[in-house]
Motif scaffolding. Structure first.
Motif, short mmCIF file in Angstrom:
data_model
loop_
_atom_site.label_atom_id
_atom_site.label_comp_id
_atom_site.label_asym_id
_atom_site.label_seq_id
_atom_site.Cartn_x
_atom_site.Cartn_y
_atom_site.Cartn_z
N ILE A 210 0.84 -1.21 0.00
CA ILE A 210 0.00 0.00 0.00
C ILE A 210 0.87 1.25 0.00
CG2 ILE A 210 -1.74 1.30 1.30
CD1 ILE A 210 -2.82 -1.48 2.27
N SER A 211 1.85 1.29 0.91
CA SER A 211 2.69 2.48 0.94
C SER A 211 3.56 2.58 -0.31
CB SER A 211 3.56 2.48 2.20
OG SER A 211 4.40 1.35 2.22
N GLN A 249 -8.68 -1.11 -3.91
CA GLN A 249 -8.21 0.17 -4.49
C GLN A 249 -8.21 1.30 -3.48
OE1 GLN A 249 -11.08 0.67 -7.63
NE2 GLN A 249 -10.34 -1.11 -8.80
N ARG A 250 -9.21 1.30 -2.60
CA ARG A 250 -9.38 2.43 -1.68
C ARG A 250 -8.16 2.70 -0.79
NH1 ARG A 250 -13.06 6.52 -2.46
NH2 ARG A 250 -15.21 5.79 -2.58
N PRO A 251 -7.47 1.66 -0.29
CA PRO A 251 -6.31 1.98 0.59
C PRO A 251 -5.27 2.84 -0.10
CG PRO A 251 -6.93 -0.32 0.85
CD PRO A 251 -7.75 0.21 -0.31
N LEU A 252 -5.10 2.68 -1.42
CA LEU A 252 -4.13 3.54 -2.13
C LEU A 252 -4.65 4.98 -2.16
CD1 LEU A 252 -3.16 1.31 -5.21
CD2 LEU A 252 -2.25 1.29 -2.89
N GLU A 253 -5.94 5.15 -2.40
CA GLU A 253 -6.52 6.50 -2.39
C GLU A 253 -6.37 7.14 -1.02
OE1 GLU A 253 -10.29 4.72 -4.50
OE2 GLU A 253 -10.62 6.84 -4.07
N TYR A 254 -6.70 6.36 0.03
CA TYR A 254 -6.65 6.92 1.40
C TYR A 254 -5.21 7.33 1.75
CZ TYR A 254 -11.35 4.92 1.81
OH TYR A 254 -12.67 4.61 1.61
N THR A 255 -4.25 6.53 1.31
CA THR A 255 -2.86 6.87 1.61
C THR A 255 -2.45 8.14 0.86
OG1 THR A 255 -2.41 4.53 1.94
CG2 THR A 255 -0.50 5.97 1.65
N LEU A 256 -2.87 8.25 -0.39
CA LEU A 256 -2.56 9.47 -1.14
C LEU A 256 -3.23 10.68 -0.49
CD1 LEU A 256 -2.89 8.07 -4.77
CD2 LEU A 256 -0.80 8.94 -3.70
N GLN A 257 -4.49 10.51 -0.08
CA GLN A 257 -5.23 11.64 0.48
C GLN A 257 -4.73 12.02 1.87
OE1 GLN A 257 -9.02 9.68 0.06
NE2 GLN A 257 -9.62 10.91 -1.71
N VAL A 258 -4.51 11.01 2.70
CA VAL A 258 -4.20 11.29 4.10
C VAL A 258 -2.70 11.47 4.32
CG1 VAL A 258 -4.38 10.42 6.47
CG2 VAL A 258 -6.31 10.14 4.88
N THR A 259 -1.90 10.53 3.84
CA THR A 259 -0.45 10.60 4.09
C THR A 259 0.23 11.62 3.18
OG1 THR A 259 -0.54 8.26 4.64
CG2 THR A 259 1.65 9.20 4.30
N HIS A 260 -0.18 11.64 1.91
CA HIS A 260 0.50 12.53 0.94
C HIS A 260 -0.26 13.84 0.70
CE1 HIS A 260 3.50 9.48 -0.17
NE2 HIS A 260 2.52 8.59 -0.11
N HIS B 175 -15.71 11.53 9.66
CA HIS B 175 -16.17 12.90 9.40
C HIS B 175 -15.00 13.81 9.00
CE1 HIS B 175 -20.07 12.13 11.92
NE2 HIS B 175 -20.26 11.88 10.64
N ARG B 176 -13.85 13.61 9.62
CA ARG B 176 -12.67 14.41 9.27
C ARG B 176 -12.22 14.08 7.84
NH1 ARG B 176 -9.73 12.72 12.83
NH2 ARG B 176 -10.83 13.95 14.40
N TYR B 177 -12.25 12.79 7.51
CA TYR B 177 -11.90 12.39 6.14
C TYR B 177 -12.85 13.03 5.12
CZ TYR B 177 -11.83 9.56 1.94
OH TYR B 177 -11.79 9.17 0.62
N LEU B 178 -14.13 13.02 5.43
CA LEU B 178 -15.12 13.59 4.49
C LEU B 178 -14.87 15.08 4.31
CD1 LEU B 178 -18.29 11.69 5.78
CD2 LEU B 178 -17.03 11.25 3.64
N TYR B 179 -14.53 15.74 5.42
CA TYR B 179 -14.22 17.17 5.32
C TYR B 179 -12.95 17.38 4.50
CZ TYR B 179 -12.17 21.62 6.60
OH TYR B 179 -11.56 22.84 6.53
N ASN B 180 -11.91 16.62 4.79
CA ASN B 180 -10.62 16.83 4.11
C ASN B 180 -10.66 16.49 2.63
OD1 ASN B 180 -9.14 17.85 6.25
ND2 ASN B 180 -8.59 15.82 7.01
N THR B 181 -11.59 15.63 2.22
CA THR B 181 -11.67 15.25 0.81
C THR B 181 -12.83 15.97 0.12
OG1 THR B 181 -12.95 13.29 1.41
CG2 THR B 181 -10.58 13.01 1.17
N SER B 182 -13.25 17.09 0.70
CA SER B 182 -14.24 17.95 0.06
C SER B 182 -15.56 17.26 -0.24
CB SER B 182 -13.69 18.53 -1.26
OG SER B 182 -12.42 19.08 -1.06
#
Lengths: 522, 522
Positions: A210-211, A249-260, B175-182
């Motif tokens: 994932i990372s 697929q979602r874990p890659l998106e979450y890592t891009l959104q949250v970590t990057h 909820h924080r994720y939803l906010y951060n991803t618009s």
């Protein structure tokens, strides 16, 4: 099937052990997103119109045995494979002859090539390419020499939509959790090669898909450079819709959104023309994305990651081809470009793996590296008028010699393979002019082993085959003679395990699952 | 219902915004274990005999508004509440009179008390107690003075099986994720108190329930000291079986197992006598646990964490009481002990909250602290022959005065509450000798607001009430006059939101969901 080279495995379970193991898997998997949307045969869509149900992804109850040396070798050569396929994709001259021949018998290839030619004529505006590859292997044990060391032999090389990176890391975590919480029968004090002590902290395989895959996408996003328009940059995932495998697929998106902290959006392949456009006021043709849920926000797309578009069924009409063309001619970094996509076709693998093929050395300059990659090839022959083709005919028309081979139609699709002694009779039933529509491939003979798979709430136990996939992340800049590699990483592994197609019975064929490797010194 | 003190909220959504929000919630929740096993009305058990399906836990689409000062106050006084209830549980003398009176009308209380007395006679062997508490509040706005500051008023204090700590941290992350991803409509540039700019990084509430509650259990495990037998120590979770809310409990187990490396097992309440025993060779009566899946492994239980055993239905026969007795007489640290369990009964709350009650100062020596806790009480009266009881009669028999009150039967169970002006007529229909079976409670009047809840794949929108729970983790050693607190922590929060029971319509009453606080300065 080769005889087993492994000790008895997995351990037998009492009823209480089995129940505890299943409960632990059911709960851990859902608590950690190791999940899929249920198949319609399990949950009819009318029972869950909003699609809110999920279930444990198909998983093996135990990690499957895998020879340590084979695992290490497959990991070690991944960077060379990345370089090889980046170099192939960079070498349009070389690709051209092969693809054009292939295009004669394969409409899909023909259409991809046509898109490339159109963009080439207009002029590409992006010289960076991203590959998130996966090289798939089986363990091969030479039937004529059972005491020889097992080797990894390549099944195929994926250059588009290499999937299961999200789930494969999690299934490794699951198996490690099960081991650490004593869900597997404990190691007996006498530890002389008995099955139950095979599972230990050094035989379980850490994973980082994932990372690593996310980092590949993030690196491409960074190398894209500043936005050419006044808009914020984003990455888009082109996806099928609906997609049961969304939790891969979602874990890659979450890592891009949250970590990057990179805005990342899913766009159905069928909605490309609806939601993206090219900003023609810029000569570099930036790709703009307007989220349907936020039409006042416009993003400039840095990277287009294809998790769809690899199959003919994604192109029901010409609009889909117009969409693929729009992406290709934009200056978004494609993962993959059409040339990279084409580099992954079966025919390229055959050309590389034809005995005495001179092609590998064209792309891998270090003979030692080329030789190591070559060791992972099983022989694949065309059945045509070349020297290799004549060699293939000699094998394929002889019942004895054909015994270690499989005959496959050249076109993608599968399911029509002819095995072993049946090959000569089958070939004789065809006019010789049709023979070149087939390839002859040396069989990979994986050693026998057993495991059990949890799928749709049912456990099936029996003979299994585990296919090892090694991911690679590679970012390169197009070069005159060879690409300049900006990133080149081995990006973790997948073990995908299914029931063995065989007369011996066991797990129903085709019932695939995600698995992790339990390394063993054999 | 009080009039709203809030701006218009949540923002309206277009169809595309709504669809995107729901898809994001559906996927994020399953990918992160914010899940429940589906209700039988949603998935009939015969459709999923193995119980492998899961669905998104009922959640609100938006975080609900909560006054910042109220939130801060509730968090700030949790340590005082921990100390208060530890002190009550430590003061058997004081508890005795109340519990014995209560036991006359409540068999469940009577049986719990009987177990305590039996163990007391034999002699307790463990002087440590663990409380994982949750103090529940509603925001109260004085109807007669709408411009007064809103306050938190306590609904109840839970001393056993305080649930939703696992899911509440995850819904805040959602909820924080939803906010951060618009996924929420963006903040307009003119930001003068309009609804859509209420959601921002400082109004969203960080939470840490999973690590905090797990740390409480781990601290008790450590304070238990070395194993008294030769066996490895473990923590057991006493659970209901089946348990739909398992994904609320599992994160605590995983944290104990993975982060704290403490063996942790789930034991159905009904299996206590099957799987545990007391080692009578030790005078301290260690509790031994033998996992059914590993009968050759025996563990010594450091902590018994009750996630069952709080309801009469967990005790279908005398065997269940024998089981509770076995746990209570063991030297495992109980979370909670029977005295701590009893301290959480409604009657104790009433005694503390009766106007002019002298009891609070008995347990909280600092008058400022006692006053702060007292501020969170709404008045609760007995209807008996005490001074407070006579005061209550004067209110309850007057249609005007009774308007701000609710009459509740003293016994646990609920559902038979009499509201406001209906109280006098109801009381008059009863013989006066029965009045003492009721308590009179000042109504908490939460301000009106709206939200939407996703549950079983359906979205319901309307008026809601959000109940704030603050967790506390407290470990104490029994003392002569007061307990010695070894750990005393505020342990995160829960917002549990349901449809308002009202004639105004809206979300169906009782349809609860997990939620997070969106802080607002009012």
């Amino acid at each position: 099937m080769a005889a087993s080279i492994y000790p008895k495995y997995p351990p037998d379970l009492t009823k209480a052990q089995f129940d505890h193991l299943i409960t632990s898997i059911k709960d851990y998997s859902i608590a950690h997103g190791l999940a899929v949307r249920p198949q319609p045969s399990f949950v009819p869509p009318e029972s869950d119109p909003a699609g809110v149900l999920a279930t444990t992804a198909p998983v093996t109850l135990f990690p499957s045995l895998f020879p340590r040396a084979c695992f290490d070798e497959a990991k070690a050569i991944q960077k060379a494979y990345n370089e090889l396929y980046a170099s192939i994709a960079n070498d349009e001259e070389w690709l051209k002859d092969i693809v054009e021949e292939l295009a004669e018998v394969d409409d899909f290839i023909a259409k991809l090539w046509k898109v490339h030619l159109a963009v080439k004529e207009e002029g590409y505006t992006q010289d960076l390419s991203l590959g998130l590859f996966r090289s798939d292997y089986l363990v091969h044990v030479e039937p004529s020499n059972p005491s020889a060391k097992p080797e990894v032999k390549q099944v195929e090389f994926n250059t588009i939509a290499s999937s299961f990176g999200g789930l494969s890391e999690k299934v490794g975590d699951l198996h490690r959790y099960l081991y650490n919480t004593s869900c597997y029968p404990p190691t007996p004090s006498s530890s002389s090669g008995t099955a139950s002590n095979l599972i230990n902290t050094s035989s379980l395989t850490p994973n980082h898909t994932i990372s690593s895959l996310s980092s590949g996408l993030a690196a491409a996003h960074d190398h894209y450079g500043p936005s050419k328009t006044s808009n914020q940059k984003c990455i888009i995932f082109l996806v099928q819709d609906p997609e049961r495998n969304v939790f891969d697929q979602r874990p890659l998106e979450y890592t891009l959104q949250v970590t990057h902290s990179i805005p990342t959006f899913r766009v159905p392949f069928s909605s490309i023309l609806l939601n993206t456009s090219i900003d023609n006021t810029h000569s570099s043709r930036p790709l703009l994305y307007t989220p349907p849920h936020s039409p006042e926000s416009v993003y400039e797309v840095s990277v287009v990651y294809f998790r769809a578009g690899y199959a003919l069924s994604d192109y029901p009409d010409e609009t889909a081809w117009t969409a693929r063309h729009q992406v290709e001619r934009s200056c978004a970094i494609k993962c993959p470009t059409i040339l990279t996509h084409l580099a992954g076709s079966k025919k390229i693998q055959q050309v590389l793996a034809t005995p005495s093929s001179p092609h590998l050395s064209r792309f891998l300059k270090d003979p030692a590296v080329a030789d190591r990659v070559h060791q992972t090839f099983t022989n694949i022959y065309p059945i045509d008028d070349t020297n290799a083709g004549r060699e293939a005919r000699a094998i394929a028309t002889d019942e004895g010699k054909s015994n270690g081979y499989v005959l496959k139609p050249q076109r993608e699709g599968g399911g029509n393979n002819i095995y072993r002694a049946a090959i000569p009779k089958f070939l004789k039933s065809l006019p010789e002019s049709h023979w070149k529509g087939y390839i002859l491939m040396e069989l990979i003979e994986p050693p026998a082993q057993e495991n059990a798979i949890l799928r749709n709430g049912e456990v099936q136990r029996g003979q299994i085959i585990g296919e090892l996939g090694i991911y690679g992340a590679c970012l390169w800049r197009k070069g005159e003679n060879s690409p300049t590699l900006l990133e080149n990483e081995e990006a973790g592994q997948l073990l995908r395990t299914k029931g063995r197609e065989s007369e011996e019975g066991g797990v129903a064929a085709g019932f695939g699952s995600v698995d992790s490797c339990l390394l063993i010194d054999v």
